[in-house]
Write an enzyme that holds these catalytic residues in place. Structure first.
Site: not given
Length: 341
Positions: A251, A182
């Site tokens: 993702d 992230h």
């Protein structure tokens, strides 16, 4: 025609701007985040309005793994266990662990289907390695490939029998990531012998999974220059060596592991061989930027998306949720499935 993307929704009631964008962009799917989920009745209304805005029966996804990754929160929804809790039970009693994993995800499917959600970005098949970043942690079913494979299979089956499409993640394995993708790009330097255990759950369950999510990670043994999501070499490995022939989803493009703007990120993922990209900010301008770089679903990607839709539109067989909940509490403990808040 539907665009090969899914966008995050973070508003409990759609604004006119979002409705207009969805009507024009025609995304294949949508993804609900915590901000969009207040009560069951509100989410049911939201999923209906999302499909009306898109003009088709879009697959609506959510990250509802259980444990710390759960967009549906108490007290409006039950608290379901993290995956590792099933693994801990499996280590003591394999039969009970498998039953509990099936029950847990069948109950999740039951609550999702009731609010119009028919896709779950679960189960996690990653196997955490010593010294890796804790981002996976208790989201994994266990610390070995065998446990991850068996319990991941039970979870996938529980979702499917509830009429919810599952998505195995993060292919070809997130367990050795040295940082959280992230926020930065992880690099995995181990050779193929070491990676074999990480890949094993994905290889075994590939024929059973209708969808899979790629990892934003560089695997030096496969492609030292590009993360899996944007690597033709890694995507080819996923298709040929792992044998996954279902819908391959990136993702989130917003994650800091990927460089460039959203057009560049999406373009590189499609060029590598991803079937579908997801972009989760919920910001219309950013969704529009992603849509500009996204083709319409066609050919093999369309066929794979239709296979996911077929699972997502299944009508579940009769299921006694109360009985299943009591059985799961018997196996795991009295705190399971309570609306604590």
């Amino acid at each position: 025609m539907m665009r090969a993307c899914a966008f995050g929704i973070r508003e409990p009631v759609l604004t006119p701007e979002t409705k207009a964008f969805l009507k024009e962009a025609q995304p294949w799917g949508l993804i609900l985040f915590r901000e969009a989920c207040q009560t069951p009745g509100q989410v049911r209304a939201l999923t209906q309005s999302l499909r009306e805005a898109c003009g088709h029966e879009a697959v609506i996804w959510i990250d509802q793994e259980g444990g710390r990754v759960a967009r549906l929160k108490a007290p409006a929804w039950p608290v379901w266990p993290a995956a590792l809790r099933y693994g801990t039970l499996y280590g003591k009693d394999p039969e009970a662990g498998l039953e509990a994993a099936w029950l847990g995800y069948r109950l999740i499917a039951h609550e999702l289907k009731a609010i119009g959600v028919n896709g779950d970005f679960a189960p996690v098949l990653d196997v955490p390695a010593d010294g890796s970043d804790p981002i996976v942690g208790d989201r994994a079913f266990g610390l070995d490939a065998h446990t991850a494979t068996l319990l991941g299979g039970a979870a996938l089956q529980g979702l499917r029998e509830g009429g919810v499409a599952g998505c195995i993640k993060h292919m070809p394995g997130h367990g050795r990531a040295d940082v959280d993708s992230h926020f930065a790009l992880p690099h995995v330097g181990e050779g193929m012998n070491a990676l074999a255990a990480d890949i094993a759950p994905f290889r075994v369950l590939a024929p059973q999974a209708e969808a899979a999510m790629t990892a934003h990670i560089v695997y030096a043994a496969l492609d030292p220059d590009r993360p899996a999501t944007q690597s033709p070499v890694v995507i080819d490995f996923i298709r040929t060596e792992i044998g996954f022939q279902g819908l391959l989803i990136s993702d989130d493009l917003d994650m800091k592991a990927l460089a460039g703007n959203l057009r560049e990120k999406a373009g590189a993922a499609f060029a590598a061989g991803c079937d579908l990209v997801i972009q989760c900010s919920g910001v219309v301008a950013e969704m529009a930027e992603t849509a500009e770089a996204t083709p319409m679903l066609a050919g093999p990607a369309l066929a794979r998306a239709q296979a996911v839709e077929a699972v997502a539109r299944l009508a579940p067989e009769d299921f006694d949720a109360a009985e299943a909940w009591w059985r799961l509490r018997t196996l795991l403990g009295p705190d399971v499935g309570l609306k604590v808040g």
